[in-house]
Design a protein around this motif. Structure first.
Motif, PDB file in Angstrom:
ATOM      1  N   GLY A 281      29.428  40.624  51.184  1.00 45.48           N
ATOM      2  CA  GLY A 281      29.806  40.094  49.882  1.00 45.48           C
ATOM      3  C   GLY A 281      31.007  40.767  49.249  1.00 45.48           C
ATOM      4  N   ASP A 282      30.977  40.810  47.910  1.00 42.62           N
ATOM      5  CA  ASP A 282      32.126  41.281  47.135  1.00 42.62           C
ATOM      6  C   ASP A 282      32.450  42.756  47.332  1.00 42.62           C
ATOM      7  OD1 ASP A 282      32.574  38.769  46.096  1.00 42.62           O
ATOM      8  OD2 ASP A 282      31.411  39.143  44.270  1.00 42.62           O
ATOM      9  N   ASP A 283      31.501  43.544  47.803  1.00 41.11           N
ATOM     10  CA  ASP A 283      31.770  44.961  48.033  1.00 41.11           C
ATOM     11  C   ASP A 283      32.787  45.159  49.146  1.00 41.11           C
ATOM     12  OD1 ASP A 283      30.018  45.710  46.043  1.00 41.11           O
ATOM     13  OD2 ASP A 283      28.342  46.024  47.416  1.00 41.11           O
ATOM     14  N   GLY A 284      32.788  44.264  50.117  1.00 47.79           N
ATOM     15  CA  GLY A 284      33.699  44.389  51.242  1.00 47.79           C
ATOM     16  C   GLY A 284      33.404  45.618  52.076  1.00 47.79           C
ATOM     17  N   LEU A 285      34.268  45.849  53.034  1.00 51.15           N
ATOM     18  CA  LEU A 285      34.135  47.015  53.917  1.00 51.15           C
ATOM     19  C   LEU A 285      35.509  47.594  54.195  1.00 51.15           C
ATOM     20  CD1 LEU A 285      31.600  45.749  56.613  1.00 51.15           C
ATOM     21  CD2 LEU A 285      31.163  47.484  54.867  1.00 51.15           C
ATOM     22  N   ALA A 286      35.540  48.903  54.338  1.00 50.68           N
ATOM     23  CA  ALA A 286      36.769  49.571  54.762  1.00 50.68           C
ATOM     24  C   ALA A 286      37.021  49.230  56.235  1.00 50.68           C
ATOM     25  CB  ALA A 286      36.636  51.080  54.583  1.00 50.68           C
TER      26      ALA A 286
ATOM     27  N   ASP B 165      45.065  44.625  63.808  1.00 57.70           N
ATOM     28  CA  ASP B 165      45.856  43.435  64.125  1.00 57.70           C
ATOM     29  C   ASP B 165      45.085  42.157  63.787  1.00 57.70           C
ATOM     30  OD1 ASP B 165      47.950  44.996  65.044  1.00 57.70           O
ATOM     31  OD2 ASP B 165      47.368  44.817  67.154  1.00 57.70           O
ATOM     32  N   HIS B 166      43.809  42.142  64.129  1.00 49.61           N
ATOM     33  CA  HIS B 166      42.974  40.970  63.829  1.00 49.61           C
ATOM     34  C   HIS B 166      42.860  40.749  62.324  1.00 49.61           C
ATOM     35  CE1 HIS B 166      41.826  40.053  67.891  1.00 49.61           C
ATOM     36  NE2 HIS B 166      41.243  41.231  68.093  1.00 49.61           N
ATOM     37  N   LEU B 167      42.627  41.833  61.588  1.00 49.79           N
ATOM     38  CA  LEU B 167      42.480  41.718  60.135  1.00 49.79           C
ATOM     39  C   LEU B 167      43.784  41.269  59.479  1.00 49.79           C
ATOM     40  CD1 LEU B 167      40.269  44.853  59.493  1.00 49.79           C
ATOM     41  CD2 LEU B 167      39.557  42.452  59.309  1.00 49.79           C
ATOM     42  N   ALA B 168      44.909  41.728  60.007  1.00 49.89           N
ATOM     43  CA  ALA B 168      46.205  41.316  59.472  1.00 49.89           C
ATOM     44  C   ALA B 168      46.401  39.810  59.645  1.00 49.89           C
ATOM     45  CB  ALA B 168      47.336  42.087  60.149  1.00 49.89           C
TER      46      ALA B 168
ATOM     47  N   ILE C  84      42.109  34.102  54.958  1.00 46.93           N
ATOM     48  CA  ILE C  84      40.673  34.069  55.241  1.00 46.93           C
ATOM     49  C   ILE C  84      39.990  35.324  54.714  1.00 46.93           C
ATOM     50  CG2 ILE C  84      38.935  33.945  57.077  1.00 46.93           C
ATOM     51  CD1 ILE C  84      40.524  31.348  56.692  1.00 46.93           C
ATOM     52  N   VAL C  85      40.705  36.444  54.727  1.00 45.73           N
ATOM     53  CA  VAL C  85      40.187  37.674  54.132  1.00 45.73           C
ATOM     54  C   VAL C  85      41.215  38.196  53.136  1.00 45.73           C
ATOM     55  CG1 VAL C  85      38.811  38.310  56.161  1.00 45.73           C
ATOM     56  CG2 VAL C  85      41.093  39.269  55.872  1.00 45.73           C
ATOM     57  N   LYS C  86      40.733  39.007  52.210  1.00 45.46           N
ATOM     58  CA  LYS C  86      41.598  39.674  51.243  1.00 45.46           C
ATOM     59  C   LYS C  86      41.541  41.167  51.525  1.00 45.46           C
ATOM     60  CE  LYS C  86      40.690  36.284  47.650  1.00 45.46           C
ATOM     61  NZ  LYS C  86      40.172  36.074  46.292  1.00 45.46           N
ATOM     62  N   ALA C  87      42.671  41.821  51.375  1.00 48.49           N
ATOM     63  CA  ALA C  87      42.760  43.262  51.620  1.00 48.49           C
ATOM     64  C   ALA C  87      43.223  43.951  50.341  1.00 48.49           C
ATOM     65  CB  ALA C  87      43.744  43.537  52.749  1.00 48.49           C
ATOM     66  N   ASP C  88      42.478  44.959  49.927  1.00 52.79           N
ATOM     67  CA  ASP C  88      42.826  45.725  48.733  1.00 52.79           C
ATOM     68  C   ASP C  88      42.830  47.202  49.072  1.00 52.79           C
ATOM     69  OD1 ASP C  88      42.868  43.524  46.801  1.00 52.79           O
ATOM     70  OD2 ASP C  88      40.706  43.419  47.157  1.00 52.79           O
ATOM     71  N   ARG C  89      43.912  47.873  48.708  1.00 52.97           N
ATOM     72  CA  ARG C  89      43.996  49.316  48.941  1.00 52.97           C
ATOM     73  C   ARG C  89      43.201  50.030  47.857  1.00 52.97           C
ATOM     74  NH1 ARG C  89      46.299  52.772  52.068  1.00 52.97           N
ATOM     75  NH2 ARG C  89      47.628  51.268  53.100  1.00 52.97           N
ATOM     76  N   GLN C  90      42.331  50.936  48.297  1.00 50.85           N
ATOM     77  CA  GLN C  90      41.573  51.801  47.394  1.00 50.85           C
ATOM     78  C   GLN C  90      41.744  53.222  47.900  1.00 50.85           C
ATOM     79  OE1 GLN C  90      37.517  50.540  46.971  1.00 50.85           O
ATOM     80  NE2 GLN C  90      38.070  48.656  45.917  1.00 50.85           N
ATOM     81  N   GLY C  91      42.650  53.934  47.263  1.00 48.58           N
ATOM     82  CA  GLY C  91      42.955  55.279  47.740  1.00 48.58           C
ATOM     83  C   GLY C  91      43.606  55.213  49.103  1.00 48.58           C
ATOM     84  N   ARG C  92      43.015  55.912  50.050  1.00 52.48           N
ATOM     85  CA  ARG C  92      43.557  55.919  51.415  1.00 52.48           C
ATOM     86  C   ARG C  92      42.964  54.817  52.287  1.00 52.48           C
ATOM     87  NH1 ARG C  92      43.284  61.501  54.090  1.00 52.48           N
ATOM     88  NH2 ARG C  92      44.716  60.451  55.474  1.00 52.48           N
TER      89      ARG C  92
ATOM     90  N   ARG D 140      37.595  41.931  52.248  1.00 57.78           N
ATOM     91  CA  ARG D 140      36.564  41.039  51.740  1.00 57.78           C
ATOM     92  C   ARG D 140      36.830  39.643  52.279  1.00 57.78           C
ATOM     93  NH1 ARG D 140      38.087  44.482  47.877  1.00 57.78           N
ATOM     94  NH2 ARG D 140      36.465  45.667  46.797  1.00 57.78           N
ATOM     95  N   ALA D 141      35.778  38.917  52.562  1.00 61.00           N
ATOM     96  CA  ALA D 141      35.928  37.521  52.960  1.00 61.00           C
ATOM     97  C   ALA D 141      36.443  36.732  51.765  1.00 61.00           C
ATOM     98  CB  ALA D 141      34.589  36.956  53.434  1.00 61.00           C
ATOM     99  N   ASN D 142      37.174  35.677  52.034  1.00 65.92           N
ATOM    100  CA  ASN D 142      37.652  34.775  50.995  1.00 65.92           C
ATOM    101  C   ASN D 142      36.943  33.434  51.184  1.00 65.92           C
ATOM    102  OD1 ASN D 142      38.982  33.199  49.166  1.00 65.92           O
ATOM    103  ND2 ASN D 142      41.032  33.529  50.002  1.00 65.92           N
ATOM    104  N   PRO D 143      35.754  33.287  50.596  1.00 68.09           N
ATOM    105  CA  PRO D 143      34.976  32.064  50.812  1.00 68.09           C
ATOM    106  C   PRO D 143      35.708  30.801  50.390  1.00 68.09           C
ATOM    107  CG  PRO D 143      33.700  33.683  49.560  1.00 68.09           C
ATOM    108  CD  PRO D 143      35.081  34.220  49.713  1.00 68.09           C
ATOM    109  N   GLN D 144      36.550  30.896  49.371  1.00 68.39           N
ATOM    110  CA  GLN D 144      37.271  29.699  48.923  1.00 68.39           C
ATOM    111  C   GLN D 144      38.207  29.177  50.002  1.00 68.39           C
ATOM    112  OE1 GLN D 144      36.664  27.951  46.010  1.00 68.39           O
ATOM    113  NE2 GLN D 144      37.830  26.446  47.170  1.00 68.39           N
TER     114      GLN D 144
END
Length: 98
Positions: A29-34, A51-54, A61-69, A74-78
């Motif tokens: 869900g919204d917590d996502g994973l590193a 490479d796959h995540l990029a 399809i996924v969103k990437a957010d930097r949190q510190g290092r 997170r999946a983008n269900p929309q």
């Protein structure tokens, strides 16, 4: 959704590892994973998974957010709903025309 975006999304999902990553991200869900945790859970080397995540992120399809290092994915269900709707509309139109 335009044809180009649909092609990009379908191409991004056309790898088993990518599909597994999206499925895993959908379950957390919204917590996502590193990225490192995704790599560990999927049993995929981190540089390969990167490479796959990029590709998934470029397709939206996924969103990437930097949190510190870390980068949290997170999946983008929309985006997935938009793809399904896009395909449904075109398949429905073709079925009615036949």
């Amino acid at each position: 959704m335009e044809n180009e975006a649909a092609v990009a999304a379908l191409a991004a999902l056309a790898f088993e590892t990518r599909l597994q990553a999206v499925q895993l991200l959908a379950t957390v869900g919204d917590d996502g994973l590193a990225a490192g945790e995704l790599s560990r859970r999927l049993g995929v080397q981190q540089n390969t998974l990167s490479d796959h995540l990029a590709s998934l992120a470029r397709a939206g399809i996924v969103k990437a957010d930097r949190q510190g290092r870390s980068i949290i994915y997170r999946a983008n269900p929309q985006a997935v709903r938009d793809l399904v709707l896009f395909l449904s509309e075109r398949l429905g139109a073709n079925a009615r025309a036949a």
